[in-house]
Scaffold this motif. Structure first.
Motif, PDB file in Angstrom:
ATOM      1  N   ALA A  67       6.446   0.789 -13.391  1.00 55.35           N
ATOM      2  CA  ALA A  67       6.688   0.893 -11.948  1.00 55.35           C
ATOM      3  C   ALA A  67       5.393   0.170 -11.348  1.00 55.35           C
ATOM      4  O   ALA A  67       5.475  -0.770 -10.619  1.00 55.35           O
ATOM      5  CB  ALA A  67       6.826   2.048 -11.257  1.00 55.35           C
ATOM      6  N   ILE A  95       0.903   6.805  -6.593  1.00 56.04           N
ATOM      7  CA  ILE A  95      -0.278   7.832  -6.865  1.00 56.04           C
ATOM      8  C   ILE A  95       0.397   9.148  -6.757  1.00 56.04           C
ATOM      9  O   ILE A  95      -0.003   9.927  -7.467  1.00 56.04           O
ATOM     10  CB  ILE A  95      -1.578   7.390  -5.907  1.00 56.04           C
ATOM     11  N   VAL A  96       1.206   9.428  -5.669  1.00 60.14           N
ATOM     12  CA  VAL A  96       1.551  10.629  -5.566  1.00 60.14           C
ATOM     13  C   VAL A  96       2.634  10.884  -6.970  1.00 60.14           C
ATOM     14  O   VAL A  96       2.487  11.953  -7.476  1.00 60.14           O
ATOM     15  CB  VAL A  96       2.765  10.781  -4.287  1.00 60.14           C
ATOM     16  N   LEU A 116       0.831  -1.097   0.091  1.00 56.41           N
ATOM     17  CA  LEU A 116       0.070   0.018   0.008  1.00 56.41           C
ATOM     18  C   LEU A 116       0.991   1.352  -0.105  1.00 56.41           C
ATOM     19  O   LEU A 116       0.753   2.281  -0.548  1.00 56.41           O
ATOM     20  CB  LEU A 116      -0.970  -0.040   1.154  1.00 56.41           C
ATOM     21  N   ILE A 117       2.071   1.206   0.764  1.00 56.02           N
ATOM     22  CA  ILE A 117       2.900   2.232   0.788  1.00 56.02           C
ATOM     23  C   ILE A 117       3.436   2.559  -0.523  1.00 56.02           C
ATOM     24  O   ILE A 117       3.609   3.805  -1.335  1.00 56.02           O
ATOM     25  CB  ILE A 117       4.184   2.265   1.955  1.00 56.02           C
ATOM     26  N   ALA A 166       1.384  14.815 -13.496  1.00 58.78           N
ATOM     27  CA  ALA A 166       0.032  15.808 -13.915  1.00 58.78           C
ATOM     28  C   ALA A 166       0.355  17.200 -13.619  1.00 58.78           C
ATOM     29  O   ALA A 166       0.416  18.110 -14.385  1.00 58.78           O
ATOM     30  CB  ALA A 166      -1.204  15.497 -13.512  1.00 58.78           C
ATOM     31  N   GLY A 167       1.299  17.524 -12.268  1.00 62.29           N
ATOM     32  CA  GLY A 167       1.524  18.773 -12.262  1.00 62.29           C
ATOM     33  C   GLY A 167       2.795  19.208 -12.947  1.00 62.29           C
ATOM     34  O   GLY A 167       2.673  20.386 -13.391  1.00 62.29           O
ATOM     35  N   ILE A 197      -2.591  24.888 -11.037  1.00 55.32           N
ATOM     36  CA  ILE A 197      -1.410  25.353 -11.252  1.00 55.32           C
ATOM     37  C   ILE A 197      -1.476  26.161 -12.461  1.00 55.32           C
ATOM     38  O   ILE A 197      -0.647  27.229 -12.350  1.00 55.32           O
ATOM     39  CB  ILE A 197      -0.321  23.885 -11.933  1.00 55.32           C
ATOM     40  N   PHE A 218       1.980   9.885  -9.681  1.00 54.45           N
ATOM     41  CA  PHE A 218       0.956  10.217 -10.734  1.00 54.45           C
ATOM     42  C   PHE A 218       0.470  11.586 -10.884  1.00 54.45           C
ATOM     43  O   PHE A 218       0.633  12.200 -11.900  1.00 54.45           O
ATOM     44  CB  PHE A 218      -0.099   9.176 -10.639  1.00 54.45           C
ATOM     45  N   VAL A 219       0.222  12.176  -9.622  1.00 54.71           N
ATOM     46  CA  VAL A 219       0.047  13.393  -9.479  1.00 54.71           C
ATOM     47  C   VAL A 219       1.117  14.343  -9.884  1.00 54.71           C
ATOM     48  O   VAL A 219       0.786  15.563 -10.479  1.00 54.71           O
ATOM     49  CB  VAL A 219      -0.950  13.854  -8.145  1.00 54.71           C
ATOM     50  N   GLN A 239      -4.146  20.213 -11.985  1.00 58.03           N
ATOM     51  CA  GLN A 239      -3.483  21.047 -13.135  1.00 58.03           C
ATOM     52  C   GLN A 239      -4.357  22.476 -13.296  1.00 58.03           C
ATOM     53  O   GLN A 239      -3.506  23.369 -13.699  1.00 58.03           O
ATOM     54  CB  GLN A 239      -3.918  19.984 -14.344  1.00 58.03           C
ATOM     55  N   LYS A 260       3.150  18.244 -16.113  1.00 59.61           N
ATOM     56  CA  LYS A 260       2.686  18.721 -17.335  1.00 59.61           C
ATOM     57  C   LYS A 260       1.965  19.977 -17.334  1.00 59.61           C
ATOM     58  O   LYS A 260       1.982  20.967 -18.227  1.00 59.61           O
ATOM     59  CB  LYS A 260       1.282  17.688 -17.863  1.00 59.61           C
ATOM     60  N   ALA A 261       1.414  20.339 -16.430  1.00 58.78           N
ATOM     61  CA  ALA A 261       0.688  21.697 -16.122  1.00 58.78           C
ATOM     62  C   ALA A 261       1.670  22.860 -15.909  1.00 58.78           C
ATOM     63  O   ALA A 261       1.498  24.005 -16.243  1.00 58.78           O
ATOM     64  CB  ALA A 261      -0.406  21.816 -14.888  1.00 58.78           C
ATOM     65  N   ALA A 311      -0.462   6.061   4.084  1.00 63.40           N
ATOM     66  CA  ALA A 311      -0.458   5.582   2.628  1.00 63.40           C
ATOM     67  C   ALA A 311      -2.130   5.112   2.542  1.00 63.40           C
ATOM     68  O   ALA A 311      -2.683   5.592   1.310  1.00 63.40           O
ATOM     69  CB  ALA A 311       0.120   4.121   2.380  1.00 63.40           C
ATOM     70  N   LEU A 322       2.205   1.833  -3.445  1.00 61.63           N
ATOM     71  CA  LEU A 322       1.231   2.173  -4.289  1.00 61.63           C
ATOM     72  C   LEU A 322       0.704   3.639  -4.070  1.00 61.63           C
ATOM     73  O   LEU A 322       0.575   4.306  -4.950  1.00 61.63           O
ATOM     74  CB  LEU A 322      -0.151   1.298  -3.996  1.00 61.63           C
ATOM     75  N   ALA A 323       0.707   4.040  -2.752  1.00 66.99           N
ATOM     76  CA  ALA A 323       0.247   5.194  -2.585  1.00 66.99           C
ATOM     77  C   ALA A 323       1.599   6.352  -3.006  1.00 66.99           C
ATOM     78  O   ALA A 323       1.404   7.290  -3.656  1.00 66.99           O
ATOM     79  CB  ALA A 323       0.085   5.595  -1.006  1.00 66.99           C
ATOM     80  N   TRP A 363       4.156   3.878 -15.651  1.00 71.62           N
ATOM     81  CA  TRP A 363       3.365   2.558 -15.775  1.00 71.62           C
ATOM     82  C   TRP A 363       4.196   1.098 -15.499  1.00 71.62           C
ATOM     83  O   TRP A 363       3.607   0.478 -15.033  1.00 71.62           O
ATOM     84  CB  TRP A 363       2.831   2.630 -17.318  1.00 71.62           C
ATOM     85  N   LEU A 407       7.705   5.150 -17.445  1.00 73.47           N
ATOM     86  CA  LEU A 407       8.287   4.808 -16.456  1.00 73.47           C
ATOM     87  C   LEU A 407       7.240   4.255 -15.266  1.00 73.47           C
ATOM     88  O   LEU A 407       7.288   3.330 -14.722  1.00 73.47           O
ATOM     89  CB  LEU A 407       9.489   5.703 -15.937  1.00 73.47           C
TER      90      LEU A 407
END
Lengths: 93, 369
Positions: free
Chosen positions: A68, A39-40, A32-33, A46-47, B113, A42-43, B110, A49-50, B94, A35-36, A66, A64
């Motif tokens: 992982a 997810i961080v 779970l750690i 996304a950040g 930002i 992933f965000v 996004q 990209k913005a 987590a 996975l979390a 994916w 990379l």
């Protein structure tokens, strides 16, 4: 003389699962750690990209990311399956 | 053997963790090299990666078992069943992240930002401040705005329309104060303005509720023959595939434009068009609509330019019509085209700029009040 109350289905299910769940809990928490963390990540992608990261670089990071995911899921699953098989085999022998 | 395997999987968590960490890092390197250097398809690499993980883990486990007698491992049976305190706390954090993840909207992150970047961009081109800036600094700010607009369009990130409008109006005012003789600066300012107008229109599509996106599948040829698709009173995003798509107009000139747009916000990205020189146009729009066409090649069409934002477009063997009105051309190339331009001063000025570019991309803004 009073007979003890019959355990409910939930109680019976938990008593059969408890030893296994407790043993596997550490691995599940680790999974779970990771996975979390993914997810961080992933965000984070996304950040980025913005913030103006080029699509080519973002694509590399996404690739990379994916892989992982795939690695973590594969290792966790493999570990669980082998653990279960070994435990069952040990109990039988 | 069985005892050693059991020890590896159930007791020796340190060796097991090290093994998994090693194979995970090796796996990521392997998969990245296969994908990025050898350009192998993702599906194949996925399979290869799973096989790689199986083989590498089993090899290490086999070595562990073979050397089992020599390895002095401390039995950790007692600690295996006790979860360290830090692991409990990190695990709880987590779980919290995982539970909140479904509520977390990536596009909201996004958007936040981009809004912040736009806020900074708006203040960076305030006419009072910008007037005193040296050329290179002002140009860098224009390029920054272009980058924000392009990135947000590419990743389809929505932003606050008020903020976009603020940047647009500040940029417009700054652009008016820039002397057109400072050619490079003026050009990058115009490019920023056009990119921003395109983004403002894209943003209107993105923030509309339940915007349909038409994803054109590539199929075998990537070509779709279309008679006519009227787009009225709604917002829509037409997206071509990564390999490229082309819309072929059914050769009936009487039908008019393939996409007649009225009272609508429409965005075409990577959708090529071919009318085979039979006089049909790609898009025809009214003054109430907002249309952006980008990353496309338009061939054999008879196309009116005004009121549409054209970004990174190549017109080939087409009849180009313009006689005043708002014109937004960002990196547009005209190759072997016939120009039917009005005799007014604006149209003639635009025509002169296009002809001077000689098949090179032009960035032109005209007819905007």
């Amino acid at each position: 003389m009073k007979t003890p109350p019959k355990p409910t289905f939930k109680q019976r299910l938990w008593s059969s699962l408890e030893p296994v769940v407790l043993i596997l809990l550490r691995d599940i928490i680790l999974f779970l750690i990771v996975l979390a963390a993914l997810i961080v990540g992933f965000v984070g992608v996304a950040g980025l990209k913005a913030l103006g990261m080029s699509p080519q670089r973002a694509e590399i990071l996404e690739t990379l990311h994916w892989y992982a995911y795939l690695i973590v899921a594969s290792i966790f699953l493999l570990d669980m399956v082998i653990k279960t098989i070994l435990e069952v085999a040990r109990k039988k022998s | 053997m069985m005892a050693l395997l059991h020890r590896f999987f159930w007791e020796d968590s340190r060796t097991r963790g090290a093994t998994y960490a090693f194979t995970a890092v090796a796996g990521i390197i392997y998969a990245s090299v296969r994908t990025l250097a050898f350009q192998k398809p993702e599906r194949q690499v996925n399979l290869e990666l799973v096989v790689f993980l199986l083989v590498s883990n089993f090899t290490i486990i086999l070595l562990y078992c073979l050397r089992g007698g020599k390895i002095v491992s401390q039995p950790t049976a007692a600690s295996t069943y006790r979860i360290p305190l830090f692991l409990r706390y990190v695990g709880a954090a987590a779980c919290l992240i995982l539970l909140t993840a479904p509520q977390l909207s990536v596009s909201a992150v996004q958007a936040a930002i981009v809004n912040q970047r736009l806020e900074r961009a708006a203040s960076s081109v305030e006419p009072d401040k910008a007037a005193h800036l040296p050329n290179n600094q002002l140009q860098a700010r224009f390029q920054k705005i272009t980058s924000i607009a392009n990135t947000s369009i590419v990743y389809k990130i929505p932003a606050s329309p008020d903020l976009v409008e603020r940047v647009r109006s500040n940029l417009e005012a700054t652009l008016r104060s820039v002397n057109p003789s400072r050619e490079e600066l003026h050009k990058s300012g115009v490019a920023a303005f056009i990119a921003l107008v395109a983004y403002a229109r894209a943003n209107n599509v993105l923030i509309s509720v339940n915007v349909p996106t038409v994803l054109l599948p590539h199929g075998e040829t990537g070509n779709s023959m279309i008679s006519q698709v009227p787009l009225k009173n709604h917002a829509i995003w037409w997206q071509g595939s990564a390999q490229g798509n082309a819309i072929w107009a059914i050769p009936t000139p009487a039908l008019g434009a393939v996409f007649p747009v009225s009272h609508a916000s429409v965005f075409f990205d990577a959708v090529n068009f071919n009318a085979f020189g039979l006089g049909r146009s790609f898009v025809e729009t009214d003054n109430e609509s907002q249309v952006v066409i980008m990353n496309a090649t338009i061939e054999g069409a008879a196309q009116k330019l005004d009121a549409i934002v054209w970004l990174k477009i190549k017109f080939k063997d087409s009849k180009i019509i313009y006689s005043g009105g708002p014109l937004y051309l960002g990196d547009v190339t005209f190759e072997n085209c016939l120009f039917q331009f009005g005799s007014d001063a604006d149209s003639q000025k635009v025509l002169a700029q296009i002809k001077a570019a000689r098949n090179q991309p032009v960035t032109v803004l005209s007819g905007v009040q």
